[in-house]
Design a protein around this motif. Sequence first.
Motif, PDB file in Angstrom:
ATOM      1  N   TYR A  50       7.416  26.125 -48.698  1.00 19.32           N
ATOM      2  CA  TYR A  50       6.499  26.103 -47.551  1.00 19.32           C
ATOM      3  C   TYR A  50       7.304  25.697 -46.325  1.00 19.32           C
ATOM      4  CZ  TYR A  50       2.518  26.653 -50.636  1.00 19.32           C
ATOM      5  OH  TYR A  50       1.613  27.142 -51.528  1.00 19.32           O
TER       6      TYR A  50
ATOM      7  N   PRO B 192      -5.495  31.919 -39.464  1.00 15.45           N
ATOM      8  CA  PRO B 192      -5.949  31.311 -40.722  1.00 15.45           C
ATOM      9  C   PRO B 192      -5.685  32.279 -41.881  1.00 15.45           C
ATOM     10  CG  PRO B 192      -7.809  32.067 -39.421  1.00 15.45           C
ATOM     11  CD  PRO B 192      -6.589  32.262 -38.573  1.00 15.45           C
ATOM     12  N   ARG B 193      -5.778  31.756 -43.081  1.00 20.42           N
ATOM     13  CA  ARG B 193      -5.652  32.628 -44.249  1.00 20.42           C
ATOM     14  C   ARG B 193      -6.690  33.732 -44.192  1.00 20.42           C
ATOM     15  NH1 ARG B 193      -4.206  29.314 -49.615  1.00 20.42           N
ATOM     16  NH2 ARG B 193      -2.737  27.862 -48.694  1.00 20.42           N
ATOM     17  N   LYS B 194      -6.424  34.800 -44.922  1.00 17.42           N
ATOM     18  CA  LYS B 194      -7.381  35.902 -45.024  1.00 17.42           C
ATOM     19  C   LYS B 194      -8.639  35.406 -45.744  1.00 17.42           C
ATOM     20  CE  LYS B 194      -3.985  39.565 -45.456  1.00 17.42           C
ATOM     21  NZ  LYS B 194      -3.571  40.697 -46.282  1.00 17.42           N
TER      22      LYS B 194
ATOM     23  N   PRO C 268      -8.013  36.816 -51.036  1.00 16.57           N
ATOM     24  CA  PRO C 268      -6.626  37.117 -51.390  1.00 16.57           C
ATOM     25  C   PRO C 268      -6.440  38.578 -51.792  1.00 16.57           C
ATOM     26  CG  PRO C 268      -7.656  35.763 -53.087  1.00 16.57           C
ATOM     27  CD  PRO C 268      -8.643  35.915 -51.976  1.00 16.57           C
TER      28      PRO C 268
ATOM     29  N   ALA D  87       0.558  32.052 -42.630  1.00 18.63           N
ATOM     30  CA  ALA D  87      -0.816  31.557 -42.460  1.00 18.63           C
ATOM     31  C   ALA D  87      -0.731  30.183 -41.823  1.00 18.63           C
ATOM     32  CB  ALA D  87      -1.564  31.491 -43.796  1.00 18.63           C
TER      33      ALA D  87
ATOM     34  N   ALA E 183      -2.134  36.628 -53.021  1.00 13.15           N
ATOM     35  CA  ALA E 183      -1.937  35.736 -51.883  1.00 13.15           C
ATOM     36  C   ALA E 183      -2.958  36.075 -50.804  1.00 13.15           C
ATOM     37  CB  ALA E 183      -0.523  35.855 -51.316  1.00 13.15           C
ATOM     38  N   GLY E 184      -3.430  35.064 -50.130  1.00 12.20           N
ATOM     39  CA  GLY E 184      -4.368  35.240 -49.031  1.00 12.20           C
ATOM     40  C   GLY E 184      -3.704  35.081 -47.676  1.00 12.20           C
ATOM     41  N   TRP E 185      -2.383  35.203 -47.648  1.00 13.48           N
ATOM     42  CA  TRP E 185      -1.623  35.071 -46.409  1.00 13.48           C
ATOM     43  C   TRP E 185      -1.314  36.469 -45.866  1.00 13.48           C
ATOM     44  CZ3 TRP E 185       2.095  30.410 -45.898  1.00 13.48           C
ATOM     45  CH2 TRP E 185       1.520  29.276 -46.466  1.00 13.48           C
ATOM     46  N   TRP E 186      -0.894  36.534 -44.629  1.00  9.36           N
ATOM     47  CA  TRP E 186      -0.610  37.790 -43.933  1.00  9.36           C
ATOM     48  C   TRP E 186       0.820  38.242 -44.251  1.00  9.36           C
ATOM     49  CZ3 TRP E 186      -4.823  39.783 -41.647  1.00  9.36           C
ATOM     50  CH2 TRP E 186      -5.874  38.900 -41.388  1.00  9.36           C
TER      51      TRP E 186
END
Length: 160
Positions: free
Chosen positions: A69, A80-82, A85, A97, A110-113
């Motif tokens: 991280y 923010p996160r999506k 995911p 994120a 993953a819920g990140w861009w």
Amino acid sequence: EVGKRLAHPPPAARPPATHEVAVCYDADLAPDLDEVARLTGLTPEAVIAVHLAGAYRVGMYGFAPGYAYMSGLPQAIRLPRKAAPVRGVPTGSVIIAGAQCIVTTLTMPAGWWRIGRSPTRILLDDPARPFLFDAGDLIEMRRIDRATYDRRMAEGGADG
């Protein structure tokens, strides 16, 4: 027992190392880049420039082996996160994120861009040093073109 431990402080921490992470931002390797640009009011090239200008520092490892991280994502591209995911985010994905960035080391949800992909190996074949980075290390992102990405992957780049 505590008194004995306090009498022998831990060794001094080493100064942070600086590592370079290569990133290719081609559209098929960066499926969320256009949406990040739209949501931040920037062009895709401006998102890339801002990402490359970040001052990244490894804060901790967590969630999965080698998931470093990194703090220091510039304010201009913080999202923010999506809401949900995405499954099957490939190894080597450069994801963002909040104020953080990660280079994934496993294929997983993953819920990140997803704004790019890296051939840089984070997981090492060394039991004494299993990860490329240590907490506190500094990370510099460097843009590479698709031919360089493909060549480095063919040479055994990325994890997995």
